[in-house]
Scaffold this active site. Structure first.
Site, PDB file in Angstrom:
ATOM      1  N   THR A 140     -83.559 -31.089 -49.562  1.00  0.00           N
ATOM      2  CA  THR A 140     -84.420 -32.221 -49.899  1.00  0.00           C
ATOM      3  C   THR A 140     -84.887 -32.925 -48.639  1.00  0.00           C
ATOM      4  OG1 THR A 140     -84.478 -34.424 -50.936  1.00  0.00           O
ATOM      5  CG2 THR A 140     -82.344 -33.640 -50.220  1.00  0.00           C
TER       6      THR A 140
ATOM      7  N   TYR B 240     -76.213 -38.151 -53.547  1.00  0.00           N
ATOM      8  CA  TYR B 240     -76.882 -36.872 -53.772  1.00  0.00           C
ATOM      9  C   TYR B 240     -77.513 -36.355 -52.489  1.00  0.00           C
ATOM     10  CZ  TYR B 240     -80.889 -33.878 -54.446  1.00  0.00           C
ATOM     11  OH  TYR B 240     -81.806 -32.868 -54.287  1.00  0.00           O
TER      12      TYR B 240
ATOM     13  N   LYS C 211     -76.783 -32.806 -49.933  1.00  0.00           N
ATOM     14  CA  LYS C 211     -77.712 -31.816 -49.401  1.00  0.00           C
ATOM     15  C   LYS C 211     -77.680 -31.775 -47.872  1.00  0.00           C
ATOM     16  CE  LYS C 211     -79.428 -29.940 -53.069  1.00  0.00           C
ATOM     17  NZ  LYS C 211     -79.235 -28.489 -53.300  1.00  0.00           N
TER      18      LYS C 211
ATOM     19  N   VAL D  22     -90.852 -41.010 -59.459  1.00  0.00           N
ATOM     20  CA  VAL D  22     -91.646 -42.236 -59.599  1.00  0.00           C
ATOM     21  C   VAL D  22     -93.015 -41.965 -60.223  1.00  0.00           C
ATOM     22  CG1 VAL D  22     -92.475 -42.073 -57.196  1.00  0.00           C
ATOM     23  CG2 VAL D  22     -92.502 -44.280 -58.376  1.00  0.00           C
TER      24      VAL D  22
ATOM     25  N   VAL E 113     -94.977 -51.889 -59.543  1.00  0.00           N
ATOM     26  CA  VAL E 113     -94.743 -51.612 -58.129  1.00  0.00           C
ATOM     27  C   VAL E 113     -93.901 -52.750 -57.560  1.00  0.00           C
ATOM     28  CG1 VAL E 113     -95.811 -51.380 -55.852  1.00  0.00           C
ATOM     29  CG2 VAL E 113     -96.853 -50.273 -57.845  1.00  0.00           C
TER      30      VAL E 113
END
Length: 396
Positions: free
Chosen positions: A147, A184, A188, A241, A257
């Site tokens: 990622t 998370y 990675k 998003v 936003v």
């Protein structure tokens, strides 16, 4: 010999699997434990598009696409015995490793989810690379989707590979430092480090594909039959998003936003993400890397506010009246950070961006409008608390 795709039931893994199978006569072995389905159900969410069971998907792949070279194996990659049997039986010359718990918000819920995310993600990768080594398959091309989140949000341009460090007048290229912002993303970062070690110790050729925020509802193949549809998550935990903003538009709410929203994030369309993985999996074996090659799987960086305004503009084509509204930001973040990220290697791999952000959003809204009832029935899964509080005040 075969091509192995892990996480093959997932949002990215499924369309990648059928793209690869459609371009080769080799056996493509799909592996999954259906974890993504369980995690989404656990947080009370659902895919906007109906997701067929794996047997139905395979039948549809044969009937609609003529694919007879797909096989499926159910199993957990954190189980070493399962991984060893998988590698012994199928002897893959290429592995596309897309299996992981992929949600940063899910990993942040509590310590149990943080532990699960890191233990699941890292154990699966370690078992695969150690299995390749111990079964004399160290020349297998290992392609992993990590990622771009491993980079964090540095104030300098992000390279496509290592970083140059200077100290005492000496310079050298070193791995990019782990600047991840979630449990998370850090899993990675650890995966990337373990893959470098696997290359160094075992000689496994590695393509570290650092995947940006992936958006989109379909690919050329999945559009051929409803049974081939990949999943589409729009909730806070598993929906990116752009998908959440699109769901707000379809449900008749303003696009929320936080703060100025001028910070840029890296994005790639599902079609362009799938194409890159297929190109790597089907490349000439003589061209596979000897070491670790990093690809920044991103086609452009887009600001949060531009995402919102684009969705609002395109929503007008579907008679969806929505607009961007700014709310106080509950997070501590730089609302003006202008991410710069190199992607020349990945752009060369796919021949340049094939889907514009506007066209990708148009396809997303088209899909969500068709599944509007599902969106509205689960609006509590994607409406931010700040909007819910305002709507409650207006109702009183």
């Amino acid at each position: 010999m075969s091509i192995l795709v892990t996480g093959a039931d997932g949002y990215l893994g499924w369309p990648t699997s059928i793209r690869i199978a459609s371009r080769t006569n080799e056996r493509v072995v799909l592996v999954d434990n259906f974890g993504r389905r369980d995690w989404v159900e656990e947080v009370g969410a659902v895919s906007a598009t109906p997701v067929a069971d794996i047997d139905t998907r395979l039948d549809a792949a044969e009937e609609a696409l003529g694919l007879t070279n797909l096989s499926f194996v159910e199993g957990d990659l954190t189980d070493r015995a399962f991984v060893n049997e998988l590698l012994q039986v199928h002897e893959p010359h290429t592995i596309v490793h897309a299996a992981a718990q992929p949600s940063a918000p899910y990993s942040q819920i509590n310590g149990e989810r943080a532990n699960y995310t890191q233990e699941n993600n890292m154990a699966a990768t370690r078992n695969l690379v150690w299995g390749l080594h111990e079964h004399d398959l160290s020349d297998t091309h290992f392609i992993e989707t990590t990622t771009t989140g491993v980079y964090g949000a540095p104030e300098f341009p992000i390279p496509e590979g290592g970083a140059t460090m200077e100290n005492g007048g000496e310079r050298d290229e070193v791995p990019f430092p782990a600047m991840a912002g979630s449990w998370y993303h850090l899993s990675k970062s650890h995966d990337a480090a373990n893959l470098r070690l696997a290359n160094k110790q075992f000689g496994i050729p590695v393509s570290d594909v650092r995947t940006a925020i992936v958006y989109g509802a379909e690919t050329d193949e999945t559009a051929r039959d409803d049974r081939l549809a990949t999943r589409f998550d729009f909730d806070y935990y598993f929906g990116v998003v752009a998908h959440r903003f699109a769901a707000q538009a379809v449900a008749g709410y303003p696009i929320t936003v936080y703060g100025r929203g001028e910070q840029r994030k890296p994005f790639v369309a599902l079609e362009d993400a799938v194409e890159g993985l297929a190109q790597l999996a089907l490349g000439d074996p003589d061209d596979r890397p000897d070491d670790v090659t990093v690809y920044n799987q991103v086609t452009r960086a887009i600001s949060i506010v531009e995402i919102g305004t684009t969705i609002a503009d395109v929503a007008g084509e579907f008679d969806l009246g929505t607009e961007v509204e700014h709310f106080e930001n509950p997070r501590e973040e730089d609302e003006t950070h202008q991410m710069e990220i190199e992607n020349d290697r990945y752009a060369d791999l796919i021949g340049g961006q094939s889907v514009s952000f506007e066209d990708g959003i148009r396809n997303v809204l088209e899909t969500l409008v068709e599944n509007a009832d599902t969106i509205r029935a689960h609006e509590d899964r994607f409406l931010p608390g700040v909007l819910e509080d305002r709507l409650a005040d207006e109702a009183n």
